[in-house]
Design a protein around this motif. Sequence first.
Motif, PDB file in Angstrom:
ATOM      1  N   THR A 194       0.846  -1.186   0.000  1.00 43.70           N
ATOM      2  CA  THR A 194       0.000   0.000   0.000  1.00 43.70           C
ATOM      3  C   THR A 194       0.884   1.241   0.000  1.00 43.70           C
ATOM      4  OG1 THR A 194      -0.142   0.164   2.404  1.00 43.70           O
ATOM      5  CG2 THR A 194      -1.754  -1.252   1.283  1.00 43.70           C
ATOM      6  N   GLY A 195       0.382   2.322  -0.573  1.00 45.94           N
ATOM      7  CA  GLY A 195       1.220   3.508  -0.731  1.00 45.94           C
ATOM      8  C   GLY A 195       2.296   3.281  -1.767  1.00 45.94           C
ATOM      9  N   GLY A 196       1.916   2.606  -2.855  1.00 51.57           N
ATOM     10  CA  GLY A 196       2.902   2.164  -3.840  1.00 51.57           C
ATOM     11  C   GLY A 196       3.633   3.270  -4.560  1.00 51.57           C
ATOM     12  N   LEU A 200       8.999   4.908  -0.123  1.00 50.89           N
ATOM     13  CA  LEU A 200       9.153   3.555   0.394  1.00 50.89           C
ATOM     14  C   LEU A 200       8.361   2.558  -0.440  1.00 50.89           C
ATOM     15  CD1 LEU A 200      10.199   1.549   2.446  1.00 50.89           C
ATOM     16  CD2 LEU A 200       8.276   2.153   3.938  1.00 50.89           C
ATOM     17  N   GLY A 201       7.181   2.945  -0.890  1.00 52.45           N
ATOM     18  CA  GLY A 201       6.372   2.047  -1.710  1.00 52.45           C
ATOM     19  C   GLY A 201       7.103   1.607  -2.962  1.00 52.45           C
ATOM     20  N   ASP A 212       1.487  -6.881  -5.657  1.00 55.38           N
ATOM     21  CA  ASP A 212       0.513  -5.912  -6.129  1.00 55.38           C
ATOM     22  C   ASP A 212       0.736  -4.626  -5.339  1.00 55.38           C
ATOM     23  OD1 ASP A 212      -0.572  -7.843  -7.763  1.00 55.38           O
ATOM     24  OD2 ASP A 212      -2.271  -8.284  -6.443  1.00 55.38           O
ATOM     25  N   ALA A 213       0.700  -3.494  -6.038  1.00 57.87           N
ATOM     26  CA  ALA A 213       0.880  -2.208  -5.369  1.00 57.87           C
ATOM     27  C   ALA A 213      -0.342  -1.343  -5.625  1.00 57.87           C
ATOM     28  CB  ALA A 213       2.141  -1.511  -5.878  1.00 57.87           C
ATOM     29  N   ALA A 241       2.830   0.897   3.497  1.00 59.04           N
ATOM     30  CA  ALA A 241       3.656   2.096   3.393  1.00 59.04           C
ATOM     31  C   ALA A 241       2.806   3.328   3.133  1.00 59.04           C
ATOM     32  CB  ALA A 241       4.687   1.921   2.269  1.00 59.04           C
ATOM     33  N   ALA A 242       1.484   3.183   3.178  1.00 60.21           N
ATOM     34  CA  ALA A 242       0.587   4.323   2.970  1.00 60.21           C
ATOM     35  C   ALA A 242       0.536   5.163   4.239  1.00 60.21           C
ATOM     36  CB  ALA A 242      -0.807   3.831   2.603  1.00 60.21           C
ATOM     37  N   ALA A 243       0.630   6.461   4.080  1.00 67.77           N
ATOM     38  CA  ALA A 243       0.581   7.343   5.248  1.00 67.77           C
ATOM     39  C   ALA A 243       0.334   8.772   4.798  1.00 67.77           C
ATOM     40  CB  ALA A 243       1.887   7.276   6.047  1.00 67.77           C
ATOM     41  N   TYR A 244      -0.191   9.567   5.687  1.00 66.36           N
ATOM     42  CA  TYR A 244      -0.283  11.014   5.524  1.00 66.36           C
ATOM     43  C   TYR A 244       0.955  11.588   6.183  1.00 66.36           C
ATOM     44  CZ  TYR A 244      -2.227  15.778   5.815  1.00 66.36           C
ATOM     45  OH  TYR A 244      -2.451  17.126   5.685  1.00 66.36           O
TER      46      TYR A 244
END
Length: 467
Positions: A194-196, A200-201, A212-213, A241-244
Amino acid sequence: MTVPDQAQELRIEETPIPGLLVVHLPVHEDARGWFKENWQREKMVALGLPDFAPVQNNVSFNASRGATRGIHTEPWDKFVSVANGRAFAAWVDMREGPTFGATHHVVLDAGTAVFVPRGVGNSYQTLTDGVAYTYLVNEHWRPGRSYPALDLGDPSAAIPWPIPLAEAEISEKDTTNPTLDDVTPMPPKKVLVTGGNGQLGRALQAAFPYADAVDLDELDLTDPAAVAAWPWHEYHLVLNAAAYTAVDAAETPEGRTACWAANATAPALLAKVADEHHLTLVHISSDYVFDGEQAGPEGHTETEPFSPLGVYGQAKAAGDLAVGTAQRHYVVRTSWVIGEGGNFVRTMRSLAEKGVSPTVVADQVGRLTFTGELVRGIRHLLETRAPYGTYHLTNGGEPTSWADVACAVFERSGRRADDVTPCTTEEYGAGKQLAPRPLTSTLDLAKIRATGFEPEPALEALDRYLA
């Protein structure tokens, strides 16, 4: 009824098929009959059986000796034993990889059970009348799913059936299964990044090329309905790796809402999914969960109480707590991330090349973390099966300030270190609307070092990055 030797202790035996485990069960017998602990999670897991979290218990009965079924390859793990009677059991590895086609066989009786991993074909032939098989599975059966099957008499598998197949009772369906040459191997379960599109993604995609991203437009991790609809049964690992990360914007009314949704709500939904689908969840966290005031001699430890200063750190701390509820989780806490895309090092390199002499804060201290090193550490935790939990992970070496990093970049770019002017955080923030930041971001790396991982010194990694 014949009961096996009662002297044996509970033990687990490995086989030539990776992950296929034969479990030898103590059976207690007296004049009335016998008793066994057919499934004992605590003892079996301690001996090396995967903690596979079964969700369904099935019983299958064959009335007559010679009833033969298989070779079926299911997309879940199963724990197989017999409640009475004896059966010959054989397995063929049908998974992609170097052991495709490997076989193993044993006789199942009251004292013998087997753990069959996903993708290993299994088959059984009753050696007595009235055999009841019992098996635990860790995924609910769903209609319409197909998976590989194999001809019981496949010459390459060469299973030594005690009762010749010509004399056995076999279903019509099992007489039409293909030979190994015509079988499509079962692929492994997938990895989701996640957060591809983030720094970092992108690094994680390079390290897990078959993953899969996704980003927000493909999977909104803050939407419970969207998360529930995702085909999680296809995956075994989620790398979140998804983040605000807009620390200053998080202090605004709109930013506060978005930050909490991405950094707290989304991890909580992923933790719930991880437990429901037996996934391993790796979640990336931040040094901002600390205020920078309580660090020990080597930096903040994993057990230090949360003390975030701003909205970003508060939301990340909430995400850490949520992920910590998942049974199979790694919270990887890091700092000062540098990868592909806009970042502090690239900004300093650009300023150096343009002849600009910047002013940079000198009282915020920590370590750079290059995405390559962060990915290497994550792979290490997964491949060594380190105990689940929270780990601090940055590059190594002596802690530096942002001004120290800027000076190092300038020197490596042909400029002088004194072209960088140090200042305090208070001086830098004068007249600006900035979120509070911890002055000490150094993370103690003792815990991850204890797993056998040695972080590369940050300045060595910086040399390679700039080169």
